[in-house]
Design a protein around this motif. Structure first.
Motif, short mmCIF file in Angstrom:
data_model
loop_
_atom_site.label_atom_id
_atom_site.label_comp_id
_atom_site.label_asym_id
_atom_site.label_seq_id
_atom_site.Cartn_x
_atom_site.Cartn_y
_atom_site.Cartn_z
N LYS A 245 -9.53 -1.28 0.27
CA LYS A 245 -8.58 -0.35 -0.54
C LYS A 245 -9.00 1.02 -0.26
O LYS A 245 -8.22 2.20 -0.32
CB LYS A 245 -8.77 -0.60 -1.98
N MET A 246 -10.36 1.38 0.05
CA MET A 246 -10.96 2.49 0.13
C MET A 246 -10.32 3.24 1.72
O MET A 246 -10.11 4.41 1.76
CB MET A 246 -12.52 2.56 0.36
N ILE A 247 -10.32 2.36 2.66
CA ILE A 247 -9.73 2.77 3.91
C ILE A 247 -8.31 3.10 3.63
O ILE A 247 -7.83 4.17 3.99
CB ILE A 247 -9.79 1.75 4.94
N SER A 248 -7.34 2.32 2.94
CA SER A 248 -5.99 2.80 2.81
C SER A 248 -5.73 3.92 1.92
O SER A 248 -4.65 4.60 2.09
CB SER A 248 -5.47 1.56 2.11
N GLN A 249 -6.78 4.14 1.02
CA GLN A 249 -6.70 5.44 0.19
C GLN A 249 -7.53 6.70 0.76
O GLN A 249 -7.42 7.68 0.10
CB GLN A 249 -7.34 4.98 -1.27
N ARG A 250 -7.99 6.60 2.05
CA ARG A 250 -8.76 7.69 2.44
C ARG A 250 -8.06 9.02 2.54
O ARG A 250 -8.48 10.09 2.09
CB ARG A 250 -9.33 7.23 3.90
N ASP A 251 -6.87 9.06 3.08
CA ASP A 251 -5.96 10.21 3.29
C ASP A 251 -5.81 10.80 1.81
O ASP A 251 -5.84 11.87 1.53
CB ASP A 251 -4.75 10.00 3.93
N ARG A 252 -5.56 10.00 0.82
CA ARG A 252 -5.31 10.44 -0.69
C ARG A 252 -6.43 11.05 -1.28
O ARG A 252 -6.14 11.96 -1.84
CB ARG A 252 -4.78 9.22 -1.29
N ASP A 253 -7.45 10.38 -0.85
CA ASP A 253 -9.08 10.98 -1.30
C ASP A 253 -9.20 12.42 -0.83
O ASP A 253 -9.72 13.31 -1.42
CB ASP A 253 -10.03 10.11 -1.01
N ILE A 254 -8.73 12.63 0.38
CA ILE A 254 -9.13 13.62 1.27
C ILE A 254 -8.15 14.82 0.50
O ILE A 254 -8.73 16.08 0.29
CB ILE A 254 -8.93 13.64 2.54
N TYR A 255 -6.73 14.44 0.20
CA TYR A 255 -5.57 15.52 -0.46
C TYR A 255 -6.28 15.82 -1.69
O TYR A 255 -6.22 17.16 -1.98
CB TYR A 255 -4.49 14.71 -0.26
N LEU A 256 -6.67 14.85 -2.48
CA LEU A 256 -7.18 15.22 -4.02
C LEU A 256 -8.57 15.47 -4.03
O LEU A 256 -8.95 16.10 -5.23
CB LEU A 256 -6.89 13.91 -4.87
N LYS A 257 -9.29 15.52 -2.87
CA LYS A 257 -10.64 15.91 -2.89
C LYS A 257 -11.61 15.16 -3.98
O LYS A 257 -12.84 15.58 -4.68
CB LYS A 257 -10.82 17.32 -3.19
N GLN A 258 -11.15 13.97 -4.19
CA GLN A 258 -12.00 13.05 -4.93
C GLN A 258 -11.74 11.60 -4.55
O GLN A 258 -10.89 11.09 -4.18
CB GLN A 258 -11.66 13.15 -6.55
N THR A 259 -12.73 10.81 -4.95
CA THR A 259 -13.00 9.57 -4.87
C THR A 259 -12.17 8.73 -5.60
O THR A 259 -12.27 8.69 -6.92
CB THR A 259 -14.25 8.99 -4.79
N THR A 260 -10.99 7.96 -5.41
CA THR A 260 -10.07 7.19 -6.29
C THR A 260 -10.16 5.81 -6.42
O THR A 260 -9.56 5.11 -7.10
CB THR A 260 -8.55 7.67 -5.89
N VAL A 261 -11.11 5.07 -5.70
CA VAL A 261 -11.39 3.64 -5.56
C VAL A 261 -12.72 3.34 -6.17
O VAL A 261 -13.61 3.95 -5.49
CB VAL A 261 -11.02 3.20 -4.21
N GLY A 262 -12.90 2.62 -6.68
CA GLY A 262 -14.18 2.09 -7.11
C GLY A 262 -14.52 1.73 -8.56
O GLY A 262 -13.56 2.17 -9.45
N PRO A 263 -15.50 1.13 -9.18
CA PRO A 263 -15.56 0.98 -10.62
C PRO A 263 -15.84 1.89 -11.31
O PRO A 263 -15.74 1.89 -12.69
CB PRO A 263 -16.98 0.12 -10.50
N HIS A 264 -15.98 3.24 -10.87
CA HIS A 264 -16.14 4.34 -11.83
C HIS A 264 -14.52 4.90 -12.42
O HIS A 264 -14.51 5.64 -13.30
CB HIS A 264 -16.48 5.59 -11.26
N ARG A 265 -13.55 4.08 -12.07
CA ARG A 265 -12.22 4.11 -12.35
C ARG A 265 -11.70 2.90 -13.36
O ARG A 265 -10.55 2.61 -13.71
CB ARG A 265 -11.10 4.49 -11.56
N ASP A 266 -12.93 2.05 -13.72
CA ASP A 266 -12.65 0.75 -14.39
C ASP A 266 -12.17 1.14 -16.01
O ASP A 266 -12.45 2.29 -16.32
CB ASP A 266 -13.63 -0.19 -14.44
N ASP A 267 -11.62 0.04 -16.61
CA ASP A 267 -11.47 0.13 -18.05
C ASP A 267 -11.60 -1.16 -18.48
O ASP A 267 -11.47 -2.42 -17.63
CB ASP A 267 -10.14 0.76 -18.45
N ILE A 268 -11.59 -1.37 -19.93
CA ILE A 268 -11.45 -2.75 -20.51
C ILE A 268 -10.31 -2.52 -21.53
O ILE A 268 -10.20 -1.68 -22.15
CB ILE A 268 -12.62 -3.15 -21.16
#
Length: 359
Positions: free
Chosen positions: A237-260
């Motif tokens: 998922k990180m590989i597939s979202q790499r271009d999006r991360d570069i465009y947004l200048k932030q990491t969009t994949v990972g547990p720092h985006r989790d919720d319950i």
């Protein structure tokens, strides 16, 4: 586990005080802005090395002073332990256990386990995902040193990767170094996800039972871990979202985006629950925290209640007061009426007036 005594020097509005606590229920009462919550904050510091308010060390030092000192004596496994903490304006805090200095603040975690419950916690269900992630992290960091290690490394790498993504705007050639950070992020991130998954599963079982009783068997609650990604899919998922991360200048994949999520009778009460449902769920969550710590460390935590009874109706008050009779509890409030009315057993009472404690 109990706190036998607490000593404060130049902490918040306390110039100097020593408090001997009872192993049962301790009440600190007085008008607002007298320093009652500061007592709980100092205990929370001893357990977690952090302020429950997110305050910096310098902000907790009494005005006009350069440092503050907190000391407590605990009784754990029938052994008396001593914790000392020095807060300094322009240096990192100093911590000693049984008069032996420790190099890492993380080495303190687990010696004293606490559950902190404030009126703000009643909004944990309806507020944003960051608060619910913080609940998971604070709980797990108290009882699992490996989780703390993995989470700290993961958060550092997220920050470094985000910094790199911003720098790439000026220097696109830096993209070649991105994979190095990605590998490390996946390594620590998958461990965080797996531990959180086990935690939420256990939380769901405990909370379901408590909530059913608290709601008079009218509601059934389900806790769901909303992962940003599955542990075994994080890398792809990180590989597939790499271009999006570069465009947004932030990491969009990972547990720092989790919720319950919290579902009551199948309805997501974060969005669609009444205030009463959200508050009942928050109370269930806090009572579950006591049981989670008990199971993890084989001992009861110290319960810190910061003026929370005034925010609960009589039914929830009674349930809470009945449930906490077996553990050391430190309560702040503006008056004693609620305890007298509920015929609640009080072991020790302290009056707080502008940083002076009588009792």
């Amino acid at each position: 586990m109990i706190i036998k005594s607490l000593e404060l020097t130049n902490f918040r509005n306390y110039e100097s005080c020593k408090i001997d606590l009872d192993s049962g229920t301790n009440i600190f009462y007085g008008d607002n802005a007298q320093g009652k919550t500061n007592i709980l904050e100092s205990i929370f510091m001893m357990a977690t090395t952090k302020s429950h308010k997110g305050s910096k060390d310098a902000e907790m030092i009494r005005f006009g002073q350069e440092e503050a000192h907190i000391r407590s004596y605990l009784l754990k496994d029938n052994i008396t332990r001593q914790i000392d903490m020095h807060l300094r304006k322009n240096k990192s805090k100093g911590i000693a256990i049984d008069q032996q200095h420790i190099k890492k603040a993380a080495d303190l975690l687990g010696l004293l386990n606490v559950v902190f419950f404030s009126p703000e916690d009643l909004n944990i269900i309806k507020n944003g995902p960051a608060e619910r992630r913080r609940f998971i992290d604070m709980e797990l960091c108290q009882v699992d040193s490996m989780y703390l290690y993995n989470l700290n490394h993961y958060n550092k790498i997220v920050n470094q990767r985000n910094k790199l993504l911003k720098e790439m705007y000026q220097n696109p050639a830096l993209r070649e170094t991105l994979s190095i950070w990605d590998t490390q992020l996946v390594s620590y991130g998958t461990k965080v996800i797996e531990r959180r998954e086990a935690f939420v599963s256990q939380l769901n079982d405990i909370m379901k039972e408590i909530h059913t009783k608290l709601s008079g068997e009218k509601e059934e609650i389900t806790v769901i871990y909303e992962k940003n990604c599955e542990a075994d899919q994080m890398e792809s998922k990180m590989i597939s979202q790499r271009d999006r991360d570069i465009y947004l200048k932030q990491t969009t994949v990972g547990p720092h985006r989790d919720d319950i999520a919290f579902l009551v009778n199948g309805v997501d009460i974060r969005k669609y629950g009444s205030q009463g449902q959200q508050r009942t769920a928050a109370l269930s969550l806090k009572l579950s925290e006591i049981e989670l710590i008990k199971r993890a460390v084989g001992d009861t935590p110290v319960l810190l209640l910061d003026d929370v009874l005034s925010e609960l109706d009589s039914n929830r008050q009674n349930y809470l007061l009945n449930e906490i009779g077996h553990i050391q509890t430190i309560i702040t409030c503006t008056g004693l009426d609620e305890f007298v009315k509920n015929r609640f057993e009080i072991n020790k009472v302290f009056r707080v007036t502008d940083g002076v404690i009588e009792g």
